[in-house]
Design an enzyme around this catalytic site. Structure first.
Site, PDB file in Angstrom:
ATOM      1  N   TYR A  65       0.822  -1.208   0.000  1.00 45.82           N
ATOM      2  CA  TYR A  65       0.000   0.000   0.000  1.00 45.82           C
ATOM      3  C   TYR A  65       0.864   1.270   0.000  1.00 45.82           C
ATOM      4  O   TYR A  65       0.910   2.029   0.974  1.00 45.82           O
ATOM      5  CB  TYR A  65      -0.936  -0.005   1.199  1.00 45.82           C
ATOM      6  CG  TYR A  65      -2.194  -0.830   1.010  1.00 45.82           C
ATOM      7  CD1 TYR A  65      -2.460  -1.488  -0.180  1.00 45.82           C
ATOM      8  CD2 TYR A  65      -3.134  -0.956   2.034  1.00 45.82           C
ATOM      9  CE1 TYR A  65      -3.603  -2.242  -0.351  1.00 45.82           C
ATOM     10  CE2 TYR A  65      -4.281  -1.701   1.867  1.00 45.82           C
ATOM     11  CZ  TYR A  65      -4.514  -2.349   0.671  1.00 45.82           C
ATOM     12  OH  TYR A  65      -5.655  -3.094   0.502  1.00 45.82           O
ATOM     13  N   ALA A  66       1.523   1.504  -1.110  1.00 43.19           N
ATOM     14  CA  ALA A  66       2.319   2.708  -1.309  1.00 43.19           C
ATOM     15  C   ALA A  66       2.531   2.864  -2.806  1.00 43.19           C
ATOM     16  O   ALA A  66       2.443   1.889  -3.565  1.00 43.19           O
ATOM     17  CB  ALA A  66       3.664   2.597  -0.591  1.00 43.19           C
TER      18      ALA A  66
END
Length: 344
Positions: A65-66
């Site tokens: 999640y980046a």
């Protein structure tokens, strides 16, 4: 009708009590400028604090999640638990992994899955037990039985406690559950994402006693009524790549659905977001809407949506709207669903 604000997960986690609305953390870090720690921490605390005594908030994170597909989200959580260790036992942490960043697709090889779980645990730095691990997508290069069998071995090693599945078909869910009890299945559900397979997964999960974690219940924010045009979405936001947002004509046509839902929400005296969350939650006792939020006030608005019960007439009206309106555009990037490994 009775208000249902608490539910339980399924499978090996059937004794775990969680709130009827979960908290998605993805957009705290999968943005050009990550949310500052203090603001993110306040939102996480608000979701946990809104739970009744003895009930956990389900936090949903991801190994990737980046924007660089790194572990920023998990590192944020590690800092949170280091600052607020009293929240360790008040949260249930579900993390998606099993993605090969190089090809932006799933990798369920034994080596890749172990590498993924090890990476997640390293990012958490021992601050919190990994409660549930799920592969973000089904890898078509391996059978479901193969994948869940490997994850079962990891549970036996004590690497994490429970197994989930994500974006899988009803058939795959049944196959996976036959190898090891599945605690939760994560799929997209909202008034503009209710596909035939969605209904099949819902019915299969109910039959097997598996919780359904319904991500994007607000249509990635579109159904809140706050997004009037593409200009309302920040530059470099991933939604600008989705056909339902990027195509002006499709965007305009889908506002018809938003307006119809907004009218019902206004009559009920709640926000369109709360209406959508309440509707998704009404689809089953173990259906847990998963809205994302980086703002404490908005987080509380989301979790308290479980306090609202739709009347049979309201549910019927929403169902009629969904059945009569053909949502324009697909859920992701205009690709064939199989290319996105959906419904694997």
């Amino acid at each position: 009708m009775t208000v249902q604000t608490v539910t339980t997960l399924g499978g090996t986690a059937s004794g775990v009590k969680v709130g009827k609305v979960a908290h998605g953390l993805m957009m705290m870090t999968w943005v050009p400028t990550p949310v500052p720690d203090e603001i993110a921490f306040e939102a996480i605390r608000a979701s946990a604090d809104s739970m009744p005594p003895g009930v956990k908030i389900l936090l949903n994170s991801g190994e990737f999640y980046a924007q660089d597909f790194g572990t920023a989200n998990l590192e944020l959580l590690a800092r949170f638990y280091e600052r607020y260790p009293e929240y360790v036992d008040r949260t249930f942490l579900s993390v998606k992994g099993g993605i090969n960043a190089a090809k932006h697709g799933p990798d369920a090889s034994p080596e890749a899955l172990r590498r993924s779980v090890t990476n997640i645990l390293a990012a958490l730095r021992g601050t919190k037990k990994l409660d549930l691990f799920e592969c973000a997508r089904v890898d078509s290069d391996y059978t479901v039985e193969h994948t869940i069998g490997i994850l079962k071995g990891f549970v036996e090693e004590g690497l994490f406690d429970h197994i989930g599945m994500s974006e899988c078909s009803a058939e795959s869910l049944r196959k996976g559950n036959a190898v090891h009890p599945i605690a939760a299945v994560e799929i997209e559900i909202s008034p503009w994402s209710m596909e035939p397979e969605t209904k099949q997964v819902l019915s299969t999960a109910e039959e097997l006693g598996i919780a359904v974690v319904a991500y994007s219940p607000l249509g990635r924010g579109f159904l809140t009524g706050q997004i009037k045009s593409l200009d309302d979405i920040p530059e470099n936001d991933m939604r600008r790549r989705f056909t339902r947002f990027r195509d002006p004509e499709i965007f305009k046509q889908n506002l018809t659905l938003v307006d119809a839902l907004k009218a019902i929400a206004e009559r009920k005296g709640i926000t369109p977001a709360q209406l959508c969350i309440a509707w998704v939650g009404s689809l089953g006792t173990k259906v847990i809407p998963l809205p994302g939020s980086s703002n404490a006030k908005r987080t509380i608005e989301n979790t308290t949506a479980a306090d609202y019960v739709l009347t049979p007439e309201e549910s019927a009206e929403i169902g009629k709207i969904i059945d009569s309106y053909e949502v324009k555009g697909d859920r992701y990037f205009g690709l064939d669903p199989k290319a996105m490994h959906l419904w694997g």
